[in-house]
Design a protein around this motif. Structure first.
Motif, PDB file in Angstrom:
ATOM      1  N   VAL A 157      17.970 104.914  81.750  1.00  0.00           N
ATOM      2  CA  VAL A 157      17.925 104.092  80.539  1.00  0.00           C
ATOM      3  C   VAL A 157      16.609 104.299  79.796  1.00  0.00           C
ATOM      4  CG1 VAL A 157      17.975 101.744  79.677  1.00  0.00           C
ATOM      5  CG2 VAL A 157      19.489 102.412  81.488  1.00  0.00           C
ATOM      6  N   GLY A 158      15.495 104.367  80.569  1.00  0.00           N
ATOM      7  CA  GLY A 158      14.205 104.646  79.945  1.00  0.00           C
ATOM      8  C   GLY A 158      14.148 106.027  79.331  1.00  0.00           C
ATOM      9  N   THR A 194      10.780  99.967  82.928  1.00  0.00           N
ATOM     10  CA  THR A 194      11.797 100.335  81.949  1.00  0.00           C
ATOM     11  C   THR A 194      11.870  99.310  80.826  1.00  0.00           C
ATOM     12  OG1 THR A 194      12.995 101.410  83.700  1.00  0.00           O
ATOM     13  CG2 THR A 194      14.180 101.032  81.688  1.00  0.00           C
ATOM     14  N   ALA A 206      23.330 101.411  81.563  1.00  0.00           N
ATOM     15  CA  ALA A 206      22.868 100.232  82.291  1.00  0.00           C
ATOM     16  C   ALA A 206      24.044  99.413  82.806  1.00  0.00           C
ATOM     17  CB  ALA A 206      21.984  99.376  81.381  1.00  0.00           C
ATOM     18  N   LEU A 207      25.079  99.244  81.954  1.00  0.00           N
ATOM     19  CA  LEU A 207      26.260  98.468  82.367  1.00  0.00           C
ATOM     20  C   LEU A 207      26.976  99.146  83.525  1.00  0.00           C
ATOM     21  CD1 LEU A 207      28.279  96.931  79.498  1.00  0.00           C
ATOM     22  CD2 LEU A 207      29.228  97.114  81.750  1.00  0.00           C
ATOM     23  N   ILE A 228      20.285 105.322  72.303  1.00  0.00           N
ATOM     24  CA  ILE A 228      20.115 104.000  72.904  1.00  0.00           C
ATOM     25  C   ILE A 228      21.487 103.392  73.239  1.00  0.00           C
ATOM     26  CG2 ILE A 228      20.015 102.602  70.820  1.00  0.00           C
ATOM     27  CD1 ILE A 228      17.610 102.347  73.713  1.00  0.00           C
ATOM     28  N   ASP A 229      22.541 103.823  72.519  1.00  0.00           N
ATOM     29  CA  ASP A 229      23.889 103.401  72.907  1.00  0.00           C
ATOM     30  C   ASP A 229      24.257 103.949  74.280  1.00  0.00           C
ATOM     31  OD1 ASP A 229      23.929 102.267  70.479  1.00  0.00           O
ATOM     32  OD2 ASP A 229      25.133 103.811  69.521  1.00  0.00           O
ATOM     33  N   PHE A 231      19.484  92.736  78.878  1.00  0.00           N
ATOM     34  CA  PHE A 231      20.536  93.022  79.851  1.00  0.00           C
ATOM     35  C   PHE A 231      19.946  93.481  81.182  1.00  0.00           C
ATOM     36  CE2 PHE A 231      23.780  95.748  81.681  1.00  0.00           C
ATOM     37  CZ  PHE A 231      24.824  94.865  81.711  1.00  0.00           C
ATOM     38  N   SER A 267      15.851 105.930  76.084  1.00  0.00           N
ATOM     39  CA  SER A 267      15.026 105.232  75.102  1.00  0.00           C
ATOM     40  C   SER A 267      13.944 106.143  74.526  1.00  0.00           C
ATOM     41  CB  SER A 267      14.421 104.004  75.769  1.00  0.00           C
ATOM     42  OG  SER A 267      13.312 103.604  75.058  1.00  0.00           O
ATOM     43  N   GLY A 275      22.138 104.547  76.516  1.00  0.00           N
ATOM     44  CA  GLY A 275      21.344 103.772  77.457  1.00  0.00           C
ATOM     45  C   GLY A 275      22.007 102.459  77.829  1.00  0.00           C
ATOM     46  N   ILE A 276      22.544 101.744  76.837  1.00  0.00           N
ATOM     47  CA  ILE A 276      23.213 100.462  77.118  1.00  0.00           C
ATOM     48  C   ILE A 276      24.424 100.673  78.014  1.00  0.00           C
ATOM     49  CG2 ILE A 276      24.496  98.583  76.067  1.00  0.00           C
ATOM     50  CD1 ILE A 276      22.716  98.790  73.685  1.00  0.00           C
ATOM     51  N   ILE A 300      18.538 102.891  86.387  1.00  0.00           N
ATOM     52  CA  ILE A 300      17.608 102.151  85.527  1.00  0.00           C
ATOM     53  C   ILE A 300      16.651 103.109  84.835  1.00  0.00           C
ATOM     54  CG2 ILE A 300      15.845 100.375  85.516  1.00  0.00           C
ATOM     55  CD1 ILE A 300      17.188  99.061  87.790  1.00  0.00           C
TER      56      ILE A 300
END
Lengths: 128, 111
Positions: free
Chosen positions: A84-85, B45, A107-108, A100-101, B71, A88, A103-104, A81
């Motif tokens: 991801v920050g 976050t 996360a998945l 940011i891609d 998400f 960002s 990051g997505i 998690i």
């Protein structure tokens, strides 16, 4: 008993030296950005990257020294998690929108990894 | 002006991240660590992603940040619940000063 108290004071001293060093590093010298030095807010964002890297190192400490497996799994989830920050903040500080891609996708992948590891922790039944 | 608001959001998110990871390092038990770390780090976050949206503006990267925030808000509690259930079922003990264990009482009642 006397030795024990001395050892504890030594640990406090080493911890305070680390803390003062990290805080002075954050305040005095933000992380330099080599590629795009013209974008705004780079001083704040360099210090933010230091802080988030410090948090990731603390997560790695829990992964290294977790007493049980569940501690390590929790720390891996939190690390995912937090990255991801990190992606960002890199999006703002470099001006490239594809961070940011990353990051997505991270996360998945972290979510599915947490579910699979918790199923492994639960035991025998992988089916239900 | 809206850039400054976004940077304030990013600073609040960084503070929540650091405090959540301090909870992960310092608390005594798996369940305490999970509770502190997951809630604080998820909020931190999401705040960082919302600040990114405010700074970047209405472009592709901003909407991807909003998507990533939604998400994370949907999936992080699910993962935390699954990890806590797996840890309790694999027989990890609670901290010795814990007061109550409702899940064990429910499983005793089922038998």
């Amino acid at each position: 008993m006397n030795d024990y108290i001395g050892l504890r004071r030594l640990k406090w001293f080493v911890g305070m030296v680390f803390l003062v060093g990290i805080v002075s590093l954050i305040i005095l010298r933000p992380l330099p950005f080599l590629f795009y030095p013209d974008l705004p807010y780079l001083g704040f964002l360099g210090r933010a990257l230091y802080i988030i890297i410090l948090a990731c190192v603390l997560c790695l400490y829990r992964i290294w020294k977790g007493p049980t497996g569940a501690d390590r799994i929790v720390a891996i989830d939190i690390l995912g998690i937090m990255i991801v920050g990190l992606c960002s903040i890199l999006t703002i500080s470099t001006g490239r929108s594809w961070y940011i891609d990353i990051g997505i996708a991270w996360a998945l992948q972290s979510f599915i990894c947490s579910l699979a590891l918790s199923k492994y922790l639960e035991g025998k039944d992988f089916d239900d | 002006m809206i850039d400054i608001i976004g940077l304030v959001f990013i600073g609040v998110g960084l503070a929540f991240d650091v405090f959540g990871v301090l909870g992960l390092v310092r608390l005594p038990d798996v369940y305490n660590r999970l509770q502190a770390a997951t809630k604080a780090v998820t909020l931190g976050t999401c705040s960082i992603l919302f600040g990114t949206f405010l700074v970047v503006g209405f472009c592709a990267a901003g909407f991807k940040a909003i998507l990533c925030m939604l998400f994370l808000l949907l999936t992080s509690p699910v993962a935390a619940h699954a990890i806590a259930r797996g840890a309790h079922r694999s027989g990890i003990k609670l901290w010795e000063k814990s007061v109550v264990d409702k899940y064990a009482q429910d499983k005793e009642g089922e038998k």
